[in-house]
Design a protein around this motif. Structure first.
Motif, PDB file in Angstrom:
ATOM      1  N   GLY A  10       0.782  -1.229   0.000  1.00 29.24           N
ATOM      2  CA  GLY A  10       0.000   0.000   0.000  1.00 29.24           C
ATOM      3  C   GLY A  10       0.811   1.276   0.000  1.00 29.24           C
ATOM      4  O   GLY A  10       0.249   2.365   0.167  1.00 29.24           O
ATOM      5  N   ASP A  32       3.018   4.519  -1.217  1.00 26.71           N
ATOM      6  CA  ASP A  32       2.927   5.461  -2.340  1.00 26.71           C
ATOM      7  C   ASP A  32       3.968   5.069  -3.395  1.00 26.71           C
ATOM      8  O   ASP A  32       5.143   4.876  -3.069  1.00 26.71           O
ATOM      9  CB  ASP A  32       3.197   6.880  -1.834  1.00 26.71           C
ATOM     10  CG  ASP A  32       2.844   7.950  -2.858  1.00 26.71           C
ATOM     11  OD1 ASP A  32       3.213   7.781  -4.037  1.00 26.71           O
ATOM     12  OD2 ASP A  32       2.234   8.959  -2.467  1.00 26.71           O
ATOM     13  N   THR A  79       7.415  15.707   7.129  1.00 23.85           N
ATOM     14  CA  THR A  79       6.821  14.587   6.383  1.00 23.85           C
ATOM     15  C   THR A  79       6.545  15.027   4.947  1.00 23.85           C
ATOM     16  O   THR A  79       5.786  15.977   4.721  1.00 23.85           O
ATOM     17  CB  THR A  79       5.523  14.110   7.049  1.00 23.85           C
ATOM     18  OG1 THR A  79       5.809  13.675   8.386  1.00 23.85           O
ATOM     19  CG2 THR A  79       4.912  12.958   6.266  1.00 23.85           C
ATOM     20  N   GLN A 110       3.096  10.749   3.643  1.00 22.71           N
ATOM     21  CA  GLN A 110       2.609  10.096   4.861  1.00 22.71           C
ATOM     22  C   GLN A 110       2.310   8.626   4.593  1.00 22.71           C
ATOM     23  O   GLN A 110       1.515   8.282   3.710  1.00 22.71           O
ATOM     24  CB  GLN A 110       1.334  10.794   5.350  1.00 22.71           C
ATOM     25  CG  GLN A 110       0.743  10.212   6.624  1.00 22.71           C
ATOM     26  CD  GLN A 110       1.633  10.459   7.844  1.00 22.71           C
ATOM     27  OE1 GLN A 110       2.483   9.629   8.176  1.00 22.71           O
ATOM     28  NE2 GLN A 110       1.440  11.607   8.487  1.00 22.71           N
ATOM     29  N   GLY A 111       2.966   7.745   5.342  1.00 20.34           N
ATOM     30  CA  GLY A 111       2.705   6.322   5.218  1.00 20.34           C
ATOM     31  C   GLY A 111       1.501   5.896   6.034  1.00 20.34           C
ATOM     32  O   GLY A 111       0.995   6.649   6.870  1.00 20.34           O
ATOM     33  N   SER A 112       1.061   4.660   5.817  1.00 19.62           N
ATOM     34  CA  SER A 112      -0.117   4.147   6.521  1.00 19.62           C
ATOM     35  C   SER A 112       0.237   3.037   7.500  1.00 19.62           C
ATOM     36  O   SER A 112      -0.664   2.438   8.101  1.00 19.62           O
ATOM     37  CB  SER A 112      -1.137   3.609   5.498  1.00 19.62           C
ATOM     38  OG  SER A 112      -0.552   2.588   4.687  1.00 19.62           O
ATOM     39  N   GLY A 113       1.535   2.770   7.691  1.00 22.24           N
ATOM     40  CA  GLY A 113       1.949   1.708   8.588  1.00 22.24           C
ATOM     41  C   GLY A 113       2.039   2.163  10.029  1.00 22.24           C
ATOM     42  O   GLY A 113       1.708   3.309  10.375  1.00 22.24           O
ATOM     43  N   LYS A 119       5.742   6.947  10.570  1.00 20.84           N
ATOM     44  CA  LYS A 119       5.002   5.759  10.167  1.00 20.84           C
ATOM     45  C   LYS A 119       5.696   5.033   9.005  1.00 20.84           C
ATOM     46  O   LYS A 119       6.286   5.670   8.122  1.00 20.84           O
ATOM     47  CB  LYS A 119       3.574   6.135   9.756  1.00 20.84           C
ATOM     48  CG  LYS A 119       2.710   6.602  10.922  1.00 20.84           C
ATOM     49  CD  LYS A 119       1.283   6.858  10.467  1.00 20.84           C
ATOM     50  CE  LYS A 119       0.399   7.232  11.648  1.00 20.84           C
ATOM     51  NZ  LYS A 119      -1.006   7.461  11.231  1.00 20.84           N
ATOM     52  N   GLY A 137       6.224   3.421   5.598  1.00 19.03           N
ATOM     53  CA  GLY A 137       5.687   3.846   4.308  1.00 19.03           C
ATOM     54  C   GLY A 137       5.807   5.340   4.090  1.00 19.03           C
ATOM     55  O   GLY A 137       5.397   5.851   3.035  1.00 19.03           O
ATOM     56  N   SER A 138       6.390   6.048   5.070  1.00 14.37           N
ATOM     57  CA  SER A 138       6.539   7.500   4.957  1.00 14.37           C
ATOM     58  C   SER A 138       7.880   7.877   4.318  1.00 14.37           C
ATOM     59  O   SER A 138       8.863   7.136   4.409  1.00 14.37           O
ATOM     60  CB  SER A 138       6.441   8.158   6.325  1.00 14.37           C
ATOM     61  OG  SER A 138       5.170   7.963   6.900  1.00 14.37           O
TER      62      SER A 138
END
Length: 219
Positions: free
Chosen positions: A95, A97, A120, A123-126, A181, A183-184
């Protein structure tokens, strides 16, 4: 003509010289005929052997054509599969980017840098990074004053792993990446006292530094 009634001691009739010569010629003729037959038989045997070899070769070729070996395209395919890398670079989290798959452009900072700043960019979602975890990152490092690149994991096509908060990296990393996070992509602006100092002796870059870091995993 000799008298056929005259016998030898063995009971055979005596022959004249002419008869003896004729008998000798006949014997030579028979011997010559025998040799010719033997040569003919030898030639015939050799011809039969050659014929058998030719027939066998034809049969073998026919069998081979019905059971072909691996084609060049198949061999090339096998080679292509074995030559593929074991893992794609960079190894993005699920997931993430797609922008994290490309090296970022990092520019110089402006003004004097006196405190650590984490910005940032993506922004990651982890989950958020915690002290004591081992994190896997991609990064680009430049000097803050002029934007000159001095290090990059992208140039090695290999992410960098380390335990965060364990003092194995500069303080700006140990402090600035906590809470980021997975994934960031973040920008770390690090003053000299949290980097290598103003006058490093080990060949490291001096003064304030700027890093753009992609957090790929944390465990």
């Amino acid at each position: 003509m000799p008298d056929s009634s005259v016998k030898t001691a063995g009971g055979q009739p005596l022959r004249s010289k002419a008869e003896k010569r004729a008998a000798a010629k006949a014997a030579k003729a028979r011997a010559l005929a025998v040799r010719k037959r033997r040569r003919a038989m030898a030639v015939g045997g050799a011809a039969a052997a050659v014929l058998a070899l030719v027939v066998g070769l034809v049969l073998w070729v026919g069998h081979s054509s019905s059971h072909p070996a691996a084609t060049p395209s198949a061999a090339a395919g096998a080679t292509a599969v074995s030559a593929q890398p074991s893992a794609a670079f960079p190894p993005l989290p699920a997931g993430a980017d797609p922008a994290l798959s490309k090296k970022p452009a990092v520019t110089a900072g402006a003004g004097a840098l006196t405190r650590l700043t984490t910005t940032t960019l993506i922004q990651g979602s982890g989950a958020a990074v915690r002290s004591g975890q081992t994190i896997n990152v991609n990064y680009v490092g430049v000097t803050y004053s002029d934007g000159k690149e001095f290090d990059s994991s992208w140039s090695r096509s290999q992410p960098f792993s380390f335990p965060i908060g364990a003092g194995q990296v500069i303080k700006g990393w140990d402090q600035g990446l906590i809470g980021v996070k997975v994934g960031s992509r973040v920008q770390l602006d690090i003053p000299a006292d949290l980097a290598y100092g103003e006058h490093p002796t080990g060949g490291q870059p001096a003064g304030a530094l700027r890093f753009v870091v992609d957090v790929l995993s944390a465990s």
